[in-house]
Design an enzyme around this catalytic site. Structure first.
Site, PDB file in Angstrom:
ATOM      1  N   SER A 196      -1.627 -14.504   2.193  1.00 29.24           N
ATOM      2  CA  SER A 196      -0.395 -15.182   1.747  1.00 29.24           C
ATOM      3  C   SER A 196       0.568 -15.348   2.903  1.00 29.24           C
ATOM      4  CB  SER A 196       0.269 -14.343   0.642  1.00 29.24           C
ATOM      5  OG  SER A 196       0.590 -13.056   1.166  1.00 29.24           O
ATOM      6  N   GLY A 250      -7.465 -16.490   3.406  1.00 24.55           N
ATOM      7  CA  GLY A 250      -7.202 -15.614   2.266  1.00 24.55           C
ATOM      8  C   GLY A 250      -6.025 -14.703   2.461  1.00 24.55           C
ATOM      9  N   GLN A 254      -6.511  -7.670   7.567  1.00 21.25           N
ATOM     10  CA  GLN A 254      -5.458  -6.881   6.914  1.00 21.25           C
ATOM     11  C   GLN A 254      -6.102  -6.029   5.824  1.00 21.25           C
ATOM     12  OE1 GLN A 254      -1.677  -9.435   6.165  1.00 21.25           O
ATOM     13  NE2 GLN A 254      -3.405 -10.844   6.150  1.00 21.25           N
ATOM     14  N   HIS A 276      -4.670  -2.615   9.100  1.00 20.27           N
ATOM     15  CA  HIS A 276      -4.046  -1.753   8.088  1.00 20.27           C
ATOM     16  C   HIS A 276      -4.902  -0.550   7.720  1.00 20.27           C
ATOM     17  CE1 HIS A 276      -1.697  -5.591   6.729  1.00 20.27           C
ATOM     18  NE2 HIS A 276      -1.181  -5.051   7.808  1.00 20.27           N
ATOM     19  N   CYS A 313      -5.721  14.031   7.088  1.00 18.90           N
ATOM     20  CA  CYS A 313      -4.724  15.036   6.736  1.00 18.90           C
ATOM     21  C   CYS A 313      -3.339  14.436   7.013  1.00 18.90           C
ATOM     22  CB  CYS A 313      -4.944  16.281   7.599  1.00 18.90           C
ATOM     23  SG  CYS A 313      -3.574  17.450   7.478  1.00 18.90           S
TER      24      CYS A 313
HETATM   25  C1  BV8 Z   1       5.843  -2.209   9.686  1.00 13.88           C
HETATM   26  C2  BV8 Z   1      -2.731  -1.100   3.444  1.00 13.88           C
HETATM   27  C3  BV8 Z   1       7.546  -1.232  11.012  1.00 13.88           C
HETATM   28  C4  BV8 Z   1      -2.313  -0.305   2.247  1.00 13.88           C
HETATM   29  C5  BV8 Z   1      -1.107  -2.924   3.632  1.00 13.88           C
HETATM   30  C6  BV8 Z   1       9.125  -7.934   9.684  1.00 13.88           C
HETATM   31  C7  BV8 Z   1       8.549  -7.243  10.746  1.00 13.88           C
HETATM   32  C8  BV8 Z   1       7.961  -5.995  10.530  1.00 13.88           C
HETATM   33  C9  BV8 Z   1       7.916  -5.437   9.231  1.00 13.88           C
HETATM   34  C10 BV8 Z   1       8.479  -6.130   8.193  1.00 13.88           C
HETATM   35  C11 BV8 Z   1       9.081  -7.372   8.407  1.00 13.88           C
HETATM   36  N1  BV8 Z   1       9.544  -7.803   7.203  1.00 13.88           N
HETATM   37  C12 BV8 Z   1       9.234  -6.902   6.261  1.00 13.88           C
HETATM   38  C13 BV8 Z   1       8.605  -5.875   6.814  1.00 13.88           C
HETATM   39  C14 BV8 Z   1       8.160  -4.687   6.083  1.00 13.88           C
HETATM   40  C15 BV8 Z   1       6.718  -4.833   5.586  1.00 13.88           C
HETATM   41  C16 BV8 Z   1       6.421  -6.176   5.007  1.00 13.88           C
HETATM   42  O1  BV8 Z   1       5.845  -7.031   5.658  1.00 13.88           O
HETATM   43  N2  BV8 Z   1       6.788  -6.351   3.745  1.00 13.88           N
HETATM   44  C17 BV8 Z   1       6.481  -7.589   3.050  1.00 13.88           C
HETATM   45  C18 BV8 Z   1       6.078  -7.284   1.617  1.00 13.88           C
HETATM   46  C19 BV8 Z   1       7.717  -8.482   3.128  1.00 13.88           C
HETATM   47  N3  BV8 Z   1       5.790  -4.545   6.643  1.00 13.88           N
HETATM   48  C20 BV8 Z   1       5.469  -3.265   6.845  1.00 13.88           C
HETATM   49  O2  BV8 Z   1       5.970  -2.343   6.235  1.00 13.88           O
HETATM   50  C21 BV8 Z   1       4.429  -2.979   7.913  1.00 13.88           C
HETATM   51  N4  BV8 Z   1       4.957  -1.939   8.750  1.00 13.88           N
HETATM   52  O3  BV8 Z   1       6.082  -3.291  10.084  1.00 13.88           O
HETATM   53  O4  BV8 Z   1       6.459  -1.071  10.125  1.00 13.88           O
HETATM   54  C22 BV8 Z   1       7.648   0.032  11.741  1.00 13.88           C
HETATM   55  C23 BV8 Z   1       7.599   0.006  13.131  1.00 13.88           C
HETATM   56  C24 BV8 Z   1       7.738   1.207  13.812  1.00 13.88           C
HETATM   57  C25 BV8 Z   1       7.884   2.414  13.114  1.00 13.88           C
HETATM   58  C26 BV8 Z   1       7.899   2.434  11.722  1.00 13.88           C
HETATM   59  C27 BV8 Z   1       7.782   1.236  11.021  1.00 13.88           C
HETATM   60  C28 BV8 Z   1       3.151  -2.435   7.294  1.00 13.88           C
HETATM   61  C29 BV8 Z   1       2.455  -3.491   6.501  1.00 13.88           C
HETATM   62  C30 BV8 Z   1       1.068  -2.972   6.060  1.00 13.88           C
HETATM   63  C31 BV8 Z   1       1.128  -2.546   4.614  1.00 13.88           C
HETATM   64  N5  BV8 Z   1      -0.225  -2.136   4.163  1.00 13.88           N
HETATM   65  N6  BV8 Z   1      -2.335  -2.504   3.271  1.00 13.88           N
HETATM   66  C32 BV8 Z   1      -3.175  -0.624   1.052  1.00 13.88           C
HETATM   67  O5  BV8 Z   1      -3.953  -1.597   1.083  1.00 13.88           O
HETATM   68  O6  BV8 Z   1      -3.039   0.133   0.081  1.00 13.88           O
HETATM   69  S1  BV8 Z   1      -0.730  -4.543   3.437  1.00 13.88           S
HETATM   70  C33 BV8 Z   1      -1.520  -5.098   2.067  1.00 13.88           C
HETATM   71  O7  BV8 Z   1      -0.901  -6.314   1.820  1.00 13.88           O
HETATM   72  C34 BV8 Z   1      -3.003  -5.396   2.191  1.00 13.88           C
HETATM   73  O8  BV8 Z   1      -3.497  -5.080   3.465  1.00 13.88           O
HETATM   74  C35 BV8 Z   1      -3.141  -6.877   1.973  1.00 13.88           C
HETATM   75  O9  BV8 Z   1      -4.018  -7.458   2.866  1.00 13.88           O
HETATM   76  C36 BV8 Z   1      -1.750  -7.308   2.233  1.00 13.88           C
HETATM   77  C37 BV8 Z   1      -1.305  -8.438   1.319  1.00 13.88           C
HETATM   78  O10 BV8 Z   1      -1.338  -9.477   2.009  1.00 13.88           O
HETATM   79  P1  BV8 Z   1      -2.592 -10.472   1.833  1.00 13.88           P
HETATM   80  O11 BV8 Z   1      -3.791  -9.854   2.434  1.00 13.88           O
HETATM   81  O12 BV8 Z   1      -2.142 -11.778   2.328  1.00 13.88           O
HETATM   82  O13 BV8 Z   1      -2.871 -10.502   0.302  1.00 13.88           O
HETATM   83  P2  BV8 Z   1      -2.029 -11.250  -0.785  1.00 13.88           P
HETATM   84  O14 BV8 Z   1      -2.444 -10.673  -2.074  1.00 13.88           O
HETATM   85  O15 BV8 Z   1      -0.607 -11.262  -0.375  1.00 13.88           O
HETATM   86  O16 BV8 Z   1      -2.534 -12.765  -0.691  1.00 13.88           O
HETATM   87  C38 BV8 Z   1      -3.859 -13.073  -0.989  1.00 13.88           C
HETATM   88  C39 BV8 Z   1      -4.014 -14.538  -0.636  1.00 13.88           C
HETATM   89  O17 BV8 Z   1      -5.370 -14.882  -0.869  1.00 13.88           O
HETATM   90  C40 BV8 Z   1      -3.175 -15.455  -1.518  1.00 13.88           C
HETATM   91  O18 BV8 Z   1      -2.507 -16.406  -0.693  1.00 13.88           O
HETATM   92  C41 BV8 Z   1      -4.210 -16.170  -2.395  1.00 13.88           C
HETATM   93  O19 BV8 Z   1      -3.849 -17.509  -2.665  1.00 13.88           O
HETATM   94  C42 BV8 Z   1      -5.430 -16.120  -1.518  1.00 13.88           C
HETATM   95  N7  BV8 Z   1      -6.711 -16.148  -2.210  1.00 13.88           N
HETATM   96  C43 BV8 Z   1      -7.017 -15.647  -3.450  1.00 13.88           C
HETATM   97  N8  BV8 Z   1      -8.344 -15.849  -3.678  1.00 13.88           N
HETATM   98  C44 BV8 Z   1      -8.852 -16.469  -2.582  1.00 13.88           C
HETATM   99  C45 BV8 Z   1      -7.819 -16.658  -1.652  1.00 13.88           C
HETATM  100  N9  BV8 Z   1      -8.014 -17.246  -0.455  1.00 13.88           N
HETATM  101  C46 BV8 Z   1      -9.262 -17.688  -0.182  1.00 13.88           C
HETATM  102  N10 BV8 Z   1     -10.303 -17.536  -1.021  1.00 13.88           N
HETATM  103  C47 BV8 Z   1     -10.134 -16.937  -2.222  1.00 13.88           C
HETATM  104  N11 BV8 Z   1     -11.185 -16.810  -3.060  1.00 13.88           N
END
Ligand code: BV8
Length: 251
Positions: A195, A193, A107, A125, A133
């Site tokens: 959530s 890594g 991701q 992603h 563009c």
């Molecule tokens: C889409 C690029 C549809 C940008 C990113 C159900 C189905 C489909 C969509 C949805 C749905 N429900 C909601 C949605 C909408 C949305 C979504 O999921 N929202 C969430 C917030 C509820 N999804 C979307 O919008 C997706 N699009 O489905 O479109 C569609 C279909 C057709 C036509 C039009 C539209 C697009 C999602 C992609 C978004 N872009 N990144 C950028 O980076 O700027 S996602 C972004 O979030 C990053 O990629 C990142 O990876 C991700 C966050 O998630 P994690 O990677 O898990 O990171 P997070 O910080 O959350 O967690 C970190 C974890 O690491 C923690 O658990 C922590 O404890 C742990 N950790 C910390 N340190 C360590 C560790 N683990 C191990 N070792 C360590 N040292």
């Protein structure tokens, strides 16, 4: 004598992983945390701390204030370019060399898996080091940095944007299809890594579970996935992944 901070890997997991020919790893921002790149759940640092990533990583934010969004990505590109892959990234490269059918689904947009030497990477992603563009979608490798933010495409005049998937945008079809297929076929699926909050990536571990894969989670915190995981390994990916590889495939 195992010292207290050597991660404990269940022996049956080692046996299962060693015998597996098809393994999938899904990584999230947590894998890059030990490279100094803040995860999405952690507060952004510096002048960006007053913004939530979800409020900047969207087409609406770019429409509303393209300069702010472009500047945020310029700041993050700087962070990513000066970051180094960590031991967790390198352990996944070693795992790729040991497993006959290995797929790394990420991701993350920070390019650190590729820089570490991983090859079988599916970028769900996109990649922050690529720019396109926003009008024609073509990739652009140079632009006038001194121009106002964001710069314009020299070909069509459209605004340039990072080649990443924003919230509300569809994931690249081929990448998602390949990722779902890999999740359905694998014997062991490791969620590292992440959530497990961002969809549709968060569906992948569940697809693997439904296909009878053994599900492993590596995360210092409990997540949405933890209750359904076969092996929840609590800890940092930079420590657990190298230990998992060393114990499964001793030199
Ligand atoms: C889409 C690029 C549809 C940008 C990113 C159900 C189905 C489909 C969509 C949805 C749905 N429900 C909601 C949605 C909408 C949305 C979504 O999921 N929202 C969430 C917030 C509820 N999804 C979307 O919008 C997706 N699009 O489905 O479109 C569609 C279909 C057709 C036509 C039009 C539209 C697009 C999602 C992609 C978004 N872009 N990144 C950028 O980076 O700027 S996602 C972004 O979030 C990053 O990629 C990142 O990876 C991700 C966050 O998630 P994690 O990677 O898990 O990171 P997070 O910080 O959350 O967690 C970190 C974890 O690491 C923690 O658990 C922590 O404890 C742990 N950790 C910390 N340190 C360590 C560790 N683990 C191990 N070792 C360590 N040292």
């Amino acid at each position: 004598m195992i010292d207290q901070d050597t991660p404990v890997i269940p022996p049956e997991l080692i046996k299962t992983l060693r015998a597996a020919h098809s393994v999938v790893v899904l990584t999230g921002a947590g894998v890059s945390a030990e490279s100094g790149i803040p995860t999405f759940r952690q507060a952004q640092t510096g002048l960006w701390q007053k913004y939530r990533p979800e409020d900047l990583a969207s087409p609406e934010a770019f429409r509303r204030n393209p300069g702010l969004v472009w500047d945020w990505y310029t700041w993050r590109r700087g962070l990513v370019s000066s970051a180094q892959p960590n031991a967790g990234h390198y352990a996944l490269v070693a795992m790729e060399h040991q497993v006959s059918d290995f797929t790394l689904i990420t991701q993350n947009v920070d390019d650190l898996h590729r820089r570490a030497g991983s090859r079988a990477i599916i970028e769900l992603h996109g990649n922050i080091l690529r720019t396109r563009c926003s009008k024609e979608g073509i990739l652009v490798s140079e632009w006038n940095e001194a121009a106002e933010s964001p710069p314009h495409c020299q070909k069509c005049g459209g605004l340039l944007r990072p080649d990443v998937v924003w919230f509300g945008e569809a994931l690249p079809t081929e990448a998602l299809t390949q990722a779902m297929h890999a999740a359905q076929q694998c014997q062991v699926f490791l969620a590292v890594g992440t959530s497990g909050l961002v969809y549709p990536a968060a569906n992948l571990p569940r697809i693997a579970l439904q296909a009878q894969a053994v599900l492993v989670e590596i995360n210092p915190q409990r997540t949405e996935l933890s209750s359904v995981v076969t092996y929840p390994l609590a800890g940092l990916s930079g420590s657990i992944l190298p230990e998992l590889v060393t114990q499964t495939w001793p030199k």
